[in-house]
Design a protein around this motif. Structure first.
Motif, PDB file in Angstrom:
ATOM      1  N   SER A  39      24.459  84.661 106.797  1.00  8.78           N
ATOM      2  CA  SER A  39      24.612  83.728 107.918  1.00  8.78           C
ATOM      3  C   SER A  39      24.288  82.332 107.401  1.00  8.78           C
ATOM      4  N   LEU A  40      25.232  81.442 107.637  1.00  8.19           N
ATOM      5  CA  LEU A  40      25.092  80.068 107.161  1.00  8.19           C
ATOM      6  C   LEU A  40      24.907  79.148 108.349  1.00  8.19           C
ATOM      7  N   HIS A  41      23.971  78.213 108.220  1.00 10.25           N
ATOM      8  CA  HIS A  41      23.808  77.209 109.271  1.00 10.25           C
ATOM      9  C   HIS A  41      24.241  75.861 108.696  1.00 10.25           C
ATOM     10  N   PHE A  42      24.918  75.050 109.507  1.00 11.68           N
ATOM     11  CA  PHE A  42      25.468  73.793 109.001  1.00 11.68           C
ATOM     12  C   PHE A  42      24.812  72.622 109.723  1.00 11.68           C
ATOM     13  N   PRO A  43      24.871  71.449 109.088  1.00 18.70           N
ATOM     14  CA  PRO A  43      24.222  70.263 109.664  1.00 18.70           C
ATOM     15  C   PRO A  43      24.708  69.940 111.079  1.00 18.70           C
ATOM     16  N   ASP A  44      25.962  70.330 111.409  1.00 18.88           N
ATOM     17  CA  ASP A  44      26.438  69.987 112.765  1.00 18.88           C
ATOM     18  C   ASP A  44      25.985  71.027 113.794  1.00 18.88           C
ATOM     19  N   ASP A  45      25.027  71.857 113.357  1.00 15.51           N
ATOM     20  CA  ASP A  45      24.434  72.859 114.239  1.00 15.51           C
ATOM     21  C   ASP A  45      25.415  73.986 114.566  1.00 15.51           C
ATOM     22  N   SER A  46      26.382  74.181 113.715  1.00 13.30           N
ATOM     23  CA  SER A  46      27.233  75.377 113.870  1.00 13.30           C
ATOM     24  C   SER A  46      26.706  76.424 112.890  1.00 13.30           C
ATOM     25  N   ALA A  47      27.231  77.644 113.039  1.00 12.48           N
ATOM     26  CA  ALA A  47      26.780  78.713 112.146  1.00 12.48           C
ATOM     27  C   ALA A  47      27.952  79.645 111.851  1.00 12.48           C
ATOM     28  N   ARG A  48      27.866  80.316 110.719  1.00  5.45           N
ATOM     29  CA  ARG A  48      28.916  81.270 110.349  1.00  5.45           C
ATOM     30  C   ARG A  48      28.253  82.540 109.868  1.00  5.45           C
ATOM     31  N   LEU A  49      28.740  83.673 110.391  1.00  3.42           N
ATOM     32  CA  LEU A  49      28.101  84.956 110.085  1.00  3.42           C
ATOM     33  C   LEU A  49      29.135  85.853 109.408  1.00  3.42           C
ATOM     34  N   THR A  50      28.678  86.738 108.542  1.00  6.58           N
ATOM     35  CA  THR A  50      29.587  87.666 107.864  1.00  6.58           C
ATOM     36  C   THR A  50      29.051  89.088 107.972  1.00  6.58           C
ATOM     37  N   ASP A  51      29.960  90.028 108.218  1.00  9.53           N
ATOM     38  CA  ASP A  51      29.589  91.446 108.308  1.00  9.53           C
ATOM     39  C   ASP A  51      28.452  91.651 109.292  1.00  9.53           C
ATOM     40  N   ILE A  52      28.790  91.543 110.547  1.00  4.98           N
ATOM     41  CA  ILE A  52      27.783  91.670 111.615  1.00  4.98           C
ATOM     42  C   ILE A  52      27.794  93.124 112.081  1.00  4.98           C
ATOM     43  N   ASP A  53      26.620  93.719 112.167  1.00  6.56           N
ATOM     44  CA  ASP A  53      26.527  95.106 112.645  1.00  6.56           C
ATOM     45  C   ASP A  53      25.304  95.202 113.547  1.00  6.56           C
ATOM     46  N   VAL A  54      25.567  95.445 114.819  1.00  3.57           N
ATOM     47  CA  VAL A  54      24.465  95.480 115.781  1.00  3.57           C
ATOM     48  C   VAL A  54      24.330  96.903 116.325  1.00  3.57           C
ATOM     49  N   HIS A  55      23.139  97.455 116.211  1.00  2.00           N
ATOM     50  CA  HIS A  55      22.846  98.761 116.827  1.00  2.00           C
ATOM     51  C   HIS A  55      21.906  98.458 117.991  1.00  2.00           C
ATOM     52  N   TYR A  56      22.416  98.654 119.185  1.00  2.10           N
ATOM     53  CA  TYR A  56      21.678  98.139 120.334  1.00  2.10           C
ATOM     54  C   TYR A  56      21.269  99.282 121.264  1.00  2.10           C
ATOM     55  N   LEU A  57      19.995  99.364 121.596  1.00  3.61           N
ATOM     56  CA  LEU A  57      19.475 100.476 122.393  1.00  3.61           C
ATOM     57  C   LEU A  57      18.982 100.053 123.775  1.00  3.61           C
ATOM     58  N   ALA A  58      18.338  98.890 123.841  1.00  6.13           N
ATOM     59  CA  ALA A  58      17.608  98.531 125.070  1.00  6.13           C
ATOM     60  C   ALA A  58      18.549  98.446 126.253  1.00  6.13           C
ATOM     61  N   GLY A  59      18.091  98.944 127.416  1.00  6.49           N
ATOM     62  CA  GLY A  59      18.851  98.744 128.653  1.00  6.49           C
ATOM     63  C   GLY A  59      20.030  99.667 128.788  1.00  6.49           C
ATOM     64  N   THR A  60      20.268 100.505 127.780  1.00  7.44           N
ATOM     65  CA  THR A  60      21.394 101.438 127.914  1.00  7.44           C
ATOM     66  C   THR A  60      20.872 102.848 127.701  1.00  7.44           C
ATOM     67  N   LYS A  61      21.462 103.789 128.405  1.00 11.65           N
ATOM     68  CA  LYS A  61      20.960 105.168 128.285  1.00 11.65           C
ATOM     69  C   LYS A  61      21.224 105.727 126.896  1.00 11.65           C
ATOM     70  N   THR A  62      22.214 105.169 126.210  1.00 10.07           N
ATOM     71  CA  THR A  62      22.478 105.696 124.861  1.00 10.07           C
ATOM     72  C   THR A  62      22.369 104.538 123.880  1.00 10.07           C
ATOM     73  N   TYR A  63      23.486 104.020 123.375  1.00  6.86           N
ATOM     74  CA  TYR A  63      23.409 102.827 122.517  1.00  6.86           C
ATOM     75  C   TYR A  63      24.811 102.227 122.413  1.00  6.86           C
ATOM     76  N   TRP A  64      24.842 101.004 121.942  1.00  7.54           N
ATOM     77  CA  TRP A  64      26.102 100.354 121.604  1.00  7.54           C
ATOM     78  C   TRP A  64      26.051  99.991 120.119  1.00  7.54           C
ATOM     79  N   ASP A  65      27.121 100.263 119.403  1.00  8.09           N
ATOM     80  CA  ASP A  65      27.269  99.741 118.045  1.00  8.09           C
ATOM     81  C   ASP A  65      28.419  98.734 118.075  1.00  8.09           C
ATOM     82  N   VAL A  66      28.125  97.501 117.756  1.00 12.47           N
ATOM     83  CA  VAL A  66      29.157  96.453 117.749  1.00 12.47           C
ATOM     84  C   VAL A  66      29.249  95.917 116.325  1.00 12.47           C
ATOM     85  N   THR A  67      30.460  95.905 115.781  1.00 10.99           N
ATOM     86  CA  THR A  67      30.607  95.374 114.415  1.00 10.99           C
ATOM     87  C   THR A  67      31.737  94.355 114.393  1.00 10.99           C
TER      88      THR A  67
END
Lengths: 184, 146
Positions: A68-96
Motif C-alpha cells: 500500500s502506497l500513500h502519496f503526498p496528495d493524500d491518495s493511496a494505492r493498494l495491491t492484492d487486497i484480501d479481507v477475511h471479515y467476521l464481525a457482525g455476520t453469522k459466518t464471514y465475508w472474504d473480499v479480494t
C-alpha cells in the motif's frame, strides 16, 4: 458486510498514522540516506497484515495487503487486497481484489482488476459475487459498480449489469439486464 | 428425470440475503420448459434449500402461455391480475379477473387453478353477484352444425 468498508478505511488510518511517524524520523535522521519509496509515494507498507479485534477481544477481521502506497496528495494505492471479515455476520465475508486506490482526500475506495466476494450463508451455501471493479463508499454504507456482475450460489445463478449493495439492509440490487437461473 | 430449471429475465432485481426473497421488476419473463409467464413484478421466495421456489407475478395483466407437451394437444393461455406458481407443484393459480383459454374454450372467474400436467382446471367465483364463473365451450368444428 458493513465493516468490510471499515476495514479498507483502517488501511487509510494506518497509512495516515505512518505519515506522522515518517516525518519525525526524517527530521532526526537528516544525514542518513533516505530510503527510496516506490512510485514517488511519501511512504508505503508491504506485506501488511491488519488484525482488528472486537470489543470482546475476538477477531473482527484480518486483512492482508501486498503493498500500500500513500502519496503526498493524500491518495493511496493498494495491491492484492484480501479481507477475511467476521464481525457482525453469522459466518464471514472474504473480499479480494488485485488492485485498489483511494482518490486524493476521499474516503471512497475503488477496487478493480477482479473483485470477488465469498459469503457462506447460515445454511452453508456459499454465495460468490464476481465483478471487474467496485466502489466502496463508507459514508453511504454502499458498494456499487456499473460493471457486469455474476452472483452464484447452489441452485441459483444471477447476472446483471450494474449493482448496488446496501450494507445496512444487506440487500443487493442489480440495475439492468438481469438474467437468473434457478436449478432445483 | 432432471427437474427443469427456471429462467428469469427482467430490467432489474433486488436480492435480499437475509429474507431469502428476490424481487424482479420491469418486463419480467419467467420460462420453464414450455411454460412462459410475463408481467411487471415478480417476487421469488425460496421454499427450501433444494432449489424449490414460489413465484408470485403481478401484471396488468400477468399472463401465462403453456405450449403442449404432446403433439396434438392445445396451447393453454391465460391472464389475471396475479399469477402464482411453484416449481414443486404443477398447479398455477390465477387471481383477479382470471381467464384461461384452451383451444376455443374459455373460463372466467375470480380465482382459477390450472394443473399444467393434468390440464384440470378449477374456477371460483368472486364475492359479488356479477363475479360468477363463466365458461364458454366451443363446439368441435364440423360436428354439431344444425
Amino acid at each position: 458486510m458493513l465493516r468490510i468498508v471499515a476495514i479498507l478505511l483502517a488501511v487509510s488510518a494506518v497509512l495516515l498514522g505512518l505519515r506522522v511517524v515518517g516525518l519525525d524520523r526524517a527530521r532526526t535522521d537528516t544525514d542518513k540516506p533516505r530510503l527510496s519509496t516506490p512510485d514517488n509515494s511519501d511512504y508505503y507498507m508491504s506485506d501488511a497484515v491488519v488484525r482488528q479485534m472486537d470489543d470482546q477481544g475476538k477477531l473482527a477481521y484480518r486483512m492482508t495487503v501486498a503493498e500500500s502506497l500513500h502519496f503526498p496528495d493524500d491518495s493511496a494505492r493498494l495491491t492484492d487486497i484480501d479481507v477475511h471479515y467476521l464481525a457482525g455476520t453469522k459466518t464471514y465475508w472474504d473480499v479480494t481484489a488485485k488492485q485498489g486506490r483511494i482518490p486524493p482526500g476521499e474516503r471512497d475506495i475503488y477496487l478493480y482488476d477482479g473483485v470477488t466476494g465469498r459469503h457462506p450463508r447460515v445454511d452453508g451455501d456459499v454465495v460468490k459475487i464476481v465483478t471487474d471493479n467496485a466502489w466502496v463508499r463508507p459514508d453511504r454504507d454502499r458498494i456499487d459498480t456499473q460493471a457486469h456482475v455474476t452472483a452464484t450460489q447452489p441452485g441459483q445463478r444471477v447476472e446483471g449489469d450494474g449493482m448496488v449493495v446496501n450494507l445496512k439492509t444487506d440487500k443487493l440490487r442489480l440495475l439492468e439486464n438481469v438474467q437468473v437461473t434457478y436449478t432445483p | 428425470q432432471q427437474p427443469l430449471p427456471i429462467h428469469i429475465e427482467s430490467n432489474n432485481a433486488d436480492l435480499s440475503q437475509q429474507r431469502g426473497t428476490s424481487t424482479y421488476t420491469g418486463n419480467v419473463v419467467l420460462t420453464r420448459g414450455g411454460l412462459t409467464l410475463t408481467g411487471n413484478k415478480l417476487v421469488i421466495t425460496r421454499i427450501n434449500d433444494r432449489g424449490n421456489i414460489k413465484a408470485v407475478l403481478d401484471g396488468s395483466p400477468a399472463k401465462f402461455d403453456k405450449q403442449p407437451d404432446r403433439e396434438g394437444d392445445d396451447v393453454v393461455t391465460g391472464h389475471a391480475s396475479q399469477i402464482e406458481y411453484a416449481n414443486n407443484d404443477s398447479t398455477i393459480v390465477l387471481r383477479g379477473n382470471a381467464v384461461v383459454r384452451r383451444g376455443g374454450d374459455e373460463i372466467n372467474g375470480q380465482v382459477i387453478r390450472h394443473n399444467l400436467d393434468t390440464e384440470r382446471t378449477q374456477a371460483e367465483r368472486g364475492s359479488s353477484n356479477n363475479e360468477r364463473v363463466r365458461i364458454t365451450i366451443q363446439p368441435e368444428s364440423g360436428k354439431d352444425q344444425p
